[in-house]
Design a protein around this motif. Structure first.
Motif, mmCIF file in Angstrom:
data_model
loop_
_atom_site.group_PDB
_atom_site.id
_atom_site.type_symbol
_atom_site.label_atom_id
_atom_site.label_comp_id
_atom_site.label_asym_id
_atom_site.label_seq_id
_atom_site.Cartn_x
_atom_site.Cartn_y
_atom_site.Cartn_z
ATOM 1 N N ASN A 61 4.017 38.543 -22.470
ATOM 2 C CA ASN A 61 3.520 37.297 -23.756
ATOM 3 C C ASN A 61 2.805 37.061 -22.440
ATOM 4 N N SER A 121 -2.486 37.718 -20.972
ATOM 5 C CA SER A 121 -2.399 38.242 -21.530
ATOM 6 C C SER A 121 -4.057 39.561 -21.430
ATOM 7 N N PRO A 154 2.725 40.425 -28.638
ATOM 8 C CA PRO A 154 1.709 39.990 -27.165
ATOM 9 C C PRO A 154 0.326 40.110 -27.145
ATOM 10 N N GLU A 155 -0.535 39.463 -26.731
ATOM 11 C CA GLU A 155 -1.722 39.525 -26.322
ATOM 12 C C GLU A 155 -2.354 40.201 -25.429
#
Length: 186
Positions: free
Chosen positions: A83, A86, A115-116
């Motif tokens: 998280n 990115s 998560p990105e």
């Protein structure tokens, strides 16, 4: 972090030019240490401490993350690190030199949001010392299901264990977000 003489060195000042960090820490509060290295591009981490404070941290430059399997807090720490990262391109899950495998992994709790890095940048997953325990299978399945740009997922069995055909089949049949992802077993 270990110094040259083997003694523990704890640096908590901001290090914006640090490219790589190896953190092997058992102190209960490592937030200030982790906060000082948020600019790294490569991070190897093993911590017996909970990383709950990481919710507010962001690793803007982190591309390669290696997480040690020896802690029972492994899966919750992995989610927090994903998280916070990115731009992550590569995740290696392994045992650091001299570390013993954990007895039991904490319960895998699927994140409420993906998560990105799984949606935008993760290209490589490598899991060494894989035993096929339900928690491990759930984590690998989750990453395969959500990592849109994943090119390779390499799963290496622990020690000389012979692969269980059911585990291999389950992983091979796992839904994958990336249609080009190659799943390899060693």
């Amino acid at each position: 972090m270990k110094g040259i003489s083997g003694s523990v060195v704890l640096i908590t000042e901001n290090m914006p030019y640090l490219i790589e960090a190896y953190v092997d820490c058992c102190c209960p509060d490592i937030y200030s240490l982790i906060n000082s290295i948020t600019y790294v591009k490569r991070l190897t981490i093993c911590s017996e401490a909970t990383l709950d404070g990481l919710v507010t941290l962001v690793f803007n430059q982190l591309e390669h993350l290696e997480v040690c399997l020896c802690t029972v807090l492994f899966s919750s720490q992995l989610v927090q690190l994903l998280n916070a990262s990115s731009k992550l391109k590569r995740v290696d899950i392994s045992l650091m030199d001299g570390h013993d495998p954990r007895q039991d992994m904490d319960y895998w709790k699927e994140p409420s949001t993906v998560p990105e890095c799984l949606l935008s940048s993760l290209q490589s997953l490598s899991w060494s010392a894989y035993t096929g325990e339900p928690e491990e299978r759930a984590i690998v399945g989750y990453i395969l299901k959500h990592a849109v740009h994943l090119k390779t997922a390499t799963i290496k069995s622990y020690g000389s264990d012979v692969w269980n055909l059911e585990i291999l089949k389950e992983l091979e049949l796992s839904p994958r977000a990336s249609k080009t992802c190659q799943l390899m077993f060693e």
